[in-house]
Motif scaffolding. Structure first.
Motif, PDB file in Angstrom:
ATOM      1  N   LYS B  46       1.171  -1.586   0.026  1.00  0.00           N
ATOM      2  CA  LYS B  46       0.103  -0.484  -0.064  1.00  0.00           C
ATOM      3  C   LYS B  46       0.867   1.745   0.128  1.00  0.00           C
ATOM      4  O   LYS B  46       0.780   2.407  -0.945  1.00  0.00           O
ATOM      5  CB  LYS B  46      -0.924  -0.265   0.939  1.00  0.00           C
ATOM      6  N   THR B  47       2.014   0.989   0.995  1.00  0.00           N
ATOM      7  CA  THR B  47       2.591   2.723   1.232  1.00  0.00           C
ATOM      8  C   THR B  47       3.922   2.886  -0.578  1.00  0.00           C
ATOM      9  O   THR B  47       3.828   3.809  -0.658  1.00  0.00           O
ATOM     10  CB  THR B  47       3.339   2.319   2.324  1.00  0.00           C
ATOM     11  N   THR B  49       2.765   2.076  -3.388  1.00  0.00           N
ATOM     12  CA  THR B  49       1.730   1.981  -4.145  1.00  0.00           C
ATOM     13  C   THR B  49       1.714   3.722  -4.193  1.00  0.00           C
ATOM     14  O   THR B  49       1.727   4.557  -4.422  1.00  0.00           O
ATOM     15  CB  THR B  49       0.662   1.638  -3.992  1.00  0.00           C
ATOM     16  N   ILE B  50       1.146   4.152  -2.936  1.00  0.00           N
ATOM     17  CA  ILE B  50       1.592   5.606  -2.643  1.00  0.00           C
ATOM     18  C   ILE B  50       2.890   6.770  -3.047  1.00  0.00           C
ATOM     19  O   ILE B  50       2.221   7.412  -3.426  1.00  0.00           O
ATOM     20  CB  ILE B  50       0.608   5.561  -1.063  1.00  0.00           C
ATOM     21  N   ARG B  51       3.634   5.662  -2.824  1.00  0.00           N
ATOM     22  CA  ARG B  51       4.640   6.924  -3.664  1.00  0.00           C
ATOM     23  C   ARG B  51       4.641   6.767  -4.053  1.00  0.00           C
ATOM     24  O   ARG B  51       5.156   7.960  -4.677  1.00  0.00           O
ATOM     25  CB  ARG B  51       5.856   5.872  -2.726  1.00  0.00           C
ATOM     26  N   ALA B  84      -1.267  14.901   1.729  1.00  0.00           N
ATOM     27  CA  ALA B  84      -1.090  13.749   2.191  1.00  0.00           C
ATOM     28  C   ALA B  84      -0.790  13.190   3.007  1.00  0.00           C
ATOM     29  O   ALA B  84       0.038  14.237   3.458  1.00  0.00           O
ATOM     30  CB  ALA B  84      -0.206  12.868   0.268  1.00  0.00           C
ATOM     31  N   VAL B  86       2.172  10.454   4.316  1.00  0.00           N
ATOM     32  CA  VAL B  86       2.750   8.893   3.545  1.00  0.00           C
ATOM     33  C   VAL B  86       3.102   9.020   5.332  1.00  0.00           C
ATOM     34  O   VAL B  86       4.144   8.976   5.943  1.00  0.00           O
ATOM     35  CB  VAL B  86       3.575   9.179   2.801  1.00  0.00           C
ATOM     36  N   VAL B 162      -4.877  12.033  -0.184  1.00  0.00           N
ATOM     37  CA  VAL B 162      -3.980  10.728   0.521  1.00  0.00           C
ATOM     38  C   VAL B 162      -3.753  10.983   1.598  1.00  0.00           C
ATOM     39  O   VAL B 162      -2.938  11.383   2.413  1.00  0.00           O
ATOM     40  CB  VAL B 162      -3.001  10.400  -0.600  1.00  0.00           C
ATOM     41  N   ASP B 164      -2.200   7.708   4.475  1.00  0.00           N
ATOM     42  CA  ASP B 164      -1.802   6.487   4.711  1.00  0.00           C
ATOM     43  C   ASP B 164      -1.573   6.628   6.389  1.00  0.00           C
ATOM     44  O   ASP B 164      -0.980   6.909   7.101  1.00  0.00           O
ATOM     45  CB  ASP B 164      -0.252   6.417   4.424  1.00  0.00           C
ATOM     46  N   SER B 195      -6.216   4.568   3.350  1.00  0.00           N
ATOM     47  CA  SER B 195      -5.255   3.826   3.726  1.00  0.00           C
ATOM     48  C   SER B 195      -5.036   2.613   4.810  1.00  0.00           C
ATOM     49  O   SER B 195      -4.923   3.672   5.061  1.00  0.00           O
ATOM     50  CB  SER B 195      -3.582   3.194   3.064  1.00  0.00           C
TER      51      SER B 195
END
Lengths: 292, 322
Positions: B46-47, B49-51, B84, B86, B162, B164, B195
């Motif tokens: 997940k992370t 992907t977010i990056r 975001a 993250v 976003v 996370d 997420s």
């Protein structure tokens, strides 16, 4: 009022597409923010304080021990307080100044990475190249601040503890006090310029790691290595290319008439180092995955 | 490339670290205006992907479109419209909360200096940190840092946010507040990607979700779609035999439940279970049962919870699988 209401009330307002005319202002604002960050840290003041301690200790030691002894430039302090600044910067150039520059430049990218702030700056988005440019600019400002700190504190403590008079420069002629102070400040600028190459090297190393202490240490070690290489006559072919080659060339600024040749040569050499290591830093940083 | 109603669209998105594939051929569709739950156990990608969505890391292969523009090539246009959080908050511990926000706001080229302090105060108020604005972040609790991280995302109006693991380190009250915050943002038209590895925390919040497992997408879509359409029809009756006959005539495949204890208080009653096809309405079944003189003591229509689906999709649970 519930949270949701509060949000509904506050997200109104101008859209995100701010007019381009405002964009120019942003670069200056971020540089100011970077400088504020640098000079709000206690660590920065500790570094500058340590640098300021050099001329103070030097002057007190000479004062307590009476005249003479030690290298001639230190002994001269007792005769003319203005020499405290020259003596202090000569003492600071080989190790203490590179040490402080190593801390600031080595921390530039790696420090942000280790705090976790790098990813937030980048998604802001700060722009990776812009971030490096601002980091380098801040390091350059610190170089100047550091060199000026040593010189100005040196002059002030010299004024306080010793007699002041016209300075006999290396050519044997005397220059008046005001001009001598002007030359002293010019020497500080010379030393600051000398440290720009090292700053660029530190910045580059800082982009290679997320561990700021490692980048700091590596930068300082390189500055010492370069000076050692510069002292080995067997490697004389290499000497013109070492970034430390002109570190002690500021003596030319104490001639009459003043000679700016070494200032120019030094500036050019430092510029080459800044361009080379700046490009390496950008090349590395622009493509790097930020996983910190 | 436009997303056509998609705030985020990835195609074949893959990220390799050496031989390890952290994200494999991901086709993610986040509809504009949705609250999108991005679920999966720890280490499921997940992370990472977010990056990649935020241009912090470059994809090994595949394409990403965020708010209709290709990433990472158009990141300087896209990222100002994205807020975001993250992988946990990141702050300067020696600066106050307000000074930290000011710093991040100053880093963004397009923001106005004039409105900076009011926007900072605003963002702090929205996450309930006004009282701690002048305290150094080093003295903040994890929950306070987490809120401050959300405040960074709220500094400017955003089209996409976003978050996370936004509820990490928050107490139940803080978690509720974050949920209210997300709902409020979404009500304003902001698409929110959240997420989490804790499904329950965001289940009530999401309109859509995707489930990751070991770098692969195992399911995505609207929440009802994910829950599955098959519901279970449960009937409590002393007349199990007749009931089975009636249900079978309506196309169900009924059977008497094995777990007798769930038969409830009536010792003489049995529970008859059957899958309920979407074409059959439960009220029709009850009417038919009553018409056939089946004594109906209780009826329930159960849909599998998202939690059950989640565990089913991601394997046994939350163990790191690689």
């Amino acid at each position: 009022m519930s949270n949701a209401d509060a949000i509904a009330a506050t997200t109104d307002g101008p859209g995100v597409g701010t007019p381009p005319s405002r964009r120019g202002r942003g670069a200056g604002a971020f540089l100011l923010s970077e400088l504020a960050l640098l000079f709000r840290r206690r660590r920065t003041w500790a570094l500058l304080g340590a640098l300021a301690a050099i001329p103070v200790l030097l002057a007190i030691a000479v004062r307590l021990s009476g005249e003479g002894g030690g290298p001639s430039f230190v002994g001269d302090i007792a005769g003319n307080g203005l020499f405290t600044g020259f003596a202090a910067i000569t003492v600071a150039v080989p190790l203490f100044l590179p040490l402080t520059i190593g801390v600031v430049a080595g921390d530039s990218a790696a420090g942000e990475a280790s705090l976790g702030t790098l990813r937030y700056l980048l998604i802001t988005p700060v722009g990776r190249i812009r971030l490096l440019l601002v980091k380098f600019a801040a390091a350059a400002v610190f170089c100047l601040t550091a060199a000026l700190t040593v010189m100005i504190v040196g002059i002030l403590i010299g004024l306080a503890l010793f007699p002041i008079g016209p300075v006999t420069v290396l050519s044997g002629t005397e220059v008046p006090v005001v001009e001598a102070i002007g030359r002293a400040l010019l020497i500080a600028v010379y030393v600051a310029v000398s440290l720009l190459g090292l700053s660029a090297i530190g910045l580059f190393i800082s982009t290679l790691t997320d561990v700021p202490v490692g980048a700091m240490a590596a930068t300082v070690v390189l500055s010492i290595t370069s000076q050692i290489l510069g002292s080995l006559s067997q490697l004389s072919a290499l000497h013109p290319y070492l970034f430390t080659t002109h570190w002690f060339g500021f003596g030319d600024l104490l001639r009459d008439p003043i000679s700016l040749t070494s200032f120019g040569e030094n500036a050019l050499l430092q510029l080459v180092y800044v361009v080379v290591f700046g490009s390496l830093a950008m090349g590395r940083f622009v493509t790097r995955d930020i996983l910190s | 490339m436009t997303g056509g109603g998609l705030a985020i669209e990835t195609r074949g998105l893959t990220k390799r670290f050496g031989h390890h594939e952290a994200v494999s051929a991901l086709d993610l569709d986040v509809p504009t205006g949705s609250v999108f739950g991005f679920l999966g156990p720890n280490g499921s990608g997940k992370t990472t992907t977010i990056r990649m969505l935020l241009a912090l890391a470059a994809p090994s292969t595949g394409t990403i479109s965020v708010l209709g523009s290709e990433m990472p090539s158009r990141s300087s246009d896209v990222l100002p419209r994205v807020g975001a959080l993250v992988e946990g908050p990141g702050f300067y511990p020696f600066l106050s909360g307000a000074a930290n926000l000011t710093r991040f706001d100053a880093a963004e080229p397009a923001t106005s200096t004039r409105t900076r302090s009011s926007r900072v105060a605003d963002a702090l108020a929205r996450v309930g940190l006004s009282a701690a604005a002048r305290k150094k972040v080093g003295s903040y609790s994890l929950g306070m840092k987490q809120r401050l991280g959300i405040a960074v995302a709220l500094l400017s109006p955003r089209d996409l946010i976003v978050l996370d693991e936004p509820t990490n380190g928050l107490d139940p009250q803080g978690t509720r507040e974050v949920r209210a915050l997300i709902r409020g943002l979404n009500a304003d038209g902001t698409t929110v990607l959240v997420s989490s590895h804790l499904l329950a925390e965001i289940e009530q919040l999401c309109t859509h979700a995707a489930v990751m497992r070991t770098g692969r997408l195992v399911a995505q879509g609207g929440l009802d779609e994910l829950r599955g359409t098959t519901a279970a029809f449960e009937l409590l009756t002393p007349d199990a035999g007749e009931a089975i006959g009636v249900l079978a005539r309506h196309g169900l495949e009924p059977h008497v439940a094995r777990d007798a204890h769930s038969g409830g208080p009536s010792a003489d009653a049995a529970r008859v279970d059957a899958d309920l096809p979407s074409s059959v309405r439960s009220e029709d079944l009850v009417a038919a049962l009553v018409a056939a003189d089946v004594r109906v003591r209780g009826v329930a229509v159960r849909r599998p919870s998202l939690e059950e689906r989640f565990v089913e999709l991601t394997g046994e649970g939350f163990d790191v699988e690689r």
